[in-house]
Design a protein around this motif. Structure first.
Motif, PDB file in Angstrom:
ATOM      1  N   ILE A   1       8.934  15.083   5.033  1.00 18.78           N
ATOM      2  CA  ILE A   1       9.111  14.884   6.483  1.00 18.78           C
ATOM      3  C   ILE A   1       7.918  14.143   7.072  1.00 18.78           C
ATOM      4  O   ILE A   1       8.077  13.207   7.871  1.00 18.78           O
ATOM      5  CB  ILE A   1       9.348  16.231   7.184  1.00 18.78           C
ATOM      6  CG1 ILE A   1      10.701  16.812   6.751  1.00 18.78           C
ATOM      7  CG2 ILE A   1       9.278  16.085   8.697  1.00 18.78           C
ATOM      8  CD1 ILE A   1      10.919  18.248   7.183  1.00 18.78           C
ATOM      9  N   LYS A   2       6.708  14.552   6.668  1.00 19.40           N
ATOM     10  CA  LYS A   2       5.508  13.876   7.194  1.00 19.40           C
ATOM     11  C   LYS A   2       5.469  12.407   6.778  1.00 19.40           C
ATOM     12  O   LYS A   2       5.129  11.532   7.577  1.00 19.40           O
ATOM     13  CB  LYS A   2       4.242  14.578   6.672  1.00 19.40           C
ATOM     14  CG  LYS A   2       4.057  15.975   7.175  1.00 19.40           C
ATOM     15  CD  LYS A   2       3.493  15.958   8.551  1.00 19.40           C
ATOM     16  CE  LYS A   2       3.160  17.383   8.957  1.00 19.40           C
ATOM     17  NZ  LYS A   2       2.601  17.463  10.278  1.00 19.40           N
TER      18      LYS A   2
ATOM     19  N   PHE B   1       6.246   6.652   7.955  1.00 20.53           N
ATOM     20  CA  PHE B   1       6.941   5.417   7.602  1.00 20.53           C
ATOM     21  C   PHE B   1       7.720   4.876   8.799  1.00 20.53           C
ATOM     22  O   PHE B   1       7.747   3.673   9.047  1.00 20.53           O
ATOM     23  CB  PHE B   1       7.880   5.671   6.425  1.00 20.53           C
ATOM     24  CG  PHE B   1       8.602   4.454   5.944  1.00 20.53           C
ATOM     25  CD1 PHE B   1       7.933   3.475   5.237  1.00 20.53           C
ATOM     26  CD2 PHE B   1       9.957   4.281   6.213  1.00 20.53           C
ATOM     27  CE1 PHE B   1       8.589   2.346   4.788  1.00 20.53           C
ATOM     28  CE2 PHE B   1      10.622   3.154   5.779  1.00 20.53           C
ATOM     29  CZ  PHE B   1       9.940   2.180   5.063  1.00 20.53           C
ATOM     30  N   SER B   2       8.357   5.777   9.557  1.00 15.30           N
ATOM     31  CA  SER B   2       9.140   5.358  10.720  1.00 15.30           C
ATOM     32  C   SER B   2       8.266   4.796  11.831  1.00 15.30           C
ATOM     33  O   SER B   2       8.679   3.899  12.561  1.00 15.30           O
ATOM     34  CB  SER B   2       9.937   6.538  11.269  1.00 15.30           C
ATOM     35  OG  SER B   2      10.890   6.953  10.333  1.00 15.30           O
ATOM     36  N   SER B   3       7.061   5.333  11.961  1.00 13.08           N
ATOM     37  CA  SER B   3       6.174   4.849  13.025  1.00 13.08           C
ATOM     38  C   SER B   3       5.412   3.596  12.609  1.00 13.08           C
ATOM     39  O   SER B   3       4.703   3.009  13.428  1.00 13.08           O
ATOM     40  CB  SER B   3       5.187   5.946  13.432  1.00 13.08           C
ATOM     41  OG  SER B   3       4.294   6.219  12.380  1.00 13.08           O
TER      42      SER B   3
ATOM     43  N   GLU C   1      -0.900   3.608   6.282  1.00  2.11           N
ATOM     44  CA  GLU C   1      -1.377   4.506   5.221  1.00  2.11           C
ATOM     45  C   GLU C   1      -0.276   5.449   4.729  1.00  2.11           C
ATOM     46  O   GLU C   1      -0.546   6.567   4.313  1.00  2.11           O
ATOM     47  CB  GLU C   1      -2.568   5.309   5.730  1.00  2.11           C
ATOM     48  CG  GLU C   1      -3.780   4.448   6.015  1.00  2.11           C
ATOM     49  CD  GLU C   1      -4.996   5.284   6.383  1.00  2.11           C
ATOM     50  OE1 GLU C   1      -4.894   6.515   6.397  1.00  2.11           O
ATOM     51  OE2 GLU C   1      -6.032   4.691   6.646  1.00  2.11           O
ATOM     52  N   THR C   2       0.949   5.004   4.746  1.00  2.00           N
ATOM     53  CA  THR C   2       2.065   5.845   4.317  1.00  2.00           C
ATOM     54  C   THR C   2       1.985   6.147   2.826  1.00  2.00           C
ATOM     55  O   THR C   2       2.232   7.279   2.399  1.00  2.00           O
ATOM     56  CB  THR C   2       3.396   5.160   4.644  1.00  2.00           C
ATOM     57  OG1 THR C   2       3.421   4.851   6.031  1.00  2.00           O
ATOM     58  CG2 THR C   2       4.563   6.047   4.307  1.00  2.00           C
ATOM     59  N   ALA C   3       1.630   5.159   2.033  1.00  2.00           N
ATOM     60  CA  ALA C   3       1.550   5.353   0.583  1.00  2.00           C
ATOM     61  C   ALA C   3       0.468   6.373   0.226  1.00  2.00           C
ATOM     62  O   ALA C   3       0.650   7.197  -0.683  1.00  2.00           O
ATOM     63  CB  ALA C   3       1.277   4.029  -0.117  1.00  2.00           C
ATOM     64  N   LYS C   4      -0.630   6.319   0.943  1.00  2.00           N
ATOM     65  CA  LYS C   4      -1.722   7.262   0.690  1.00  2.00           C
ATOM     66  C   LYS C   4      -1.280   8.695   1.009  1.00  2.00           C
ATOM     67  O   LYS C   4      -1.557   9.634   0.256  1.00  2.00           O
ATOM     68  CB  LYS C   4      -2.934   6.876   1.545  1.00  2.00           C
ATOM     69  CG  LYS C   4      -4.140   7.734   1.352  1.00  2.00           C
ATOM     70  CD  LYS C   4      -5.288   7.228   2.229  1.00  2.00           C
ATOM     71  CE  LYS C   4      -6.468   8.154   2.191  1.00  2.00           C
ATOM     72  NZ  LYS C   4      -7.544   7.717   3.082  1.00  2.00           N
TER      73      LYS C   4
END
Length: 100
Positions: A61-62, A67-69, A73-76
Motif C-alpha cells: 500500500i505504501k 508510485f501514484s504520487s 524514491e519508489t524503488a527504494k
C-alpha cells in the motif's frame, strides 16, 4: 561465642547438602525445557509468517501510494519493504533449523 559459630557452620553445611541433593538431576529439567521450546516454536513460526504477510500488505500500500504520487524514491521504498518481509521469512526458517 565459638559454640554459636560452630552451630551456624553445621546448620549451613546441612542446608547446603540438602539443597544439593534436591538439585542432583538437572537433565530432566533441561529436557523438559527443550521440549517446551520445541512445542512453542511451530505456532511462533506461523505467527512470524503472518506478521510478514501483514507487513507485506502494508508495504504494498505504501509503495502504491508513492508510485501514484510520482515520488522518485519508489524503488527504494519497495526494496526496503521487500527486504523486511524476506528477513522475517528467512529468520523464521533459520531459527527452525536451530531447534529441529
Amino acid at each position: 561465642m565459638n559454640k554459636k559459630k560452630i552451630a551456624f557452620i553445621i546448620i549451613g553445611v546441612l542446608l547446603t547438602g540438602y539443597s544439593l541433593y534436591a538439585q542432583s538431576d538437572g537433565t530432566v529439567g533441561i529436557t523438559q525445557a527443550s521440549s517446551m521450546v520445541k512445542s512453542y516454536f511451530a505456532p511462533l513460526k506461523t505467527l512470524t509468517y503472518s506478521v510478514g504477510a501483514v507487513i507485506g500488505l502494508i508495504g504494498g500500500i505504501k509503495v502504491y501510494q508513492k508510485f501514484s504520487s510520482g515520488d522518485p524514491e519508489t524503488a527504494k521504498t519497495a526494496a526496503a519493504w521487500m527486504g523486511a518481509c524476506i528477513f522475517l521469512i528467512v529468520a523464521a526458517t533459520i531459527l527452525s533449523s536451530f531447534f529441529f
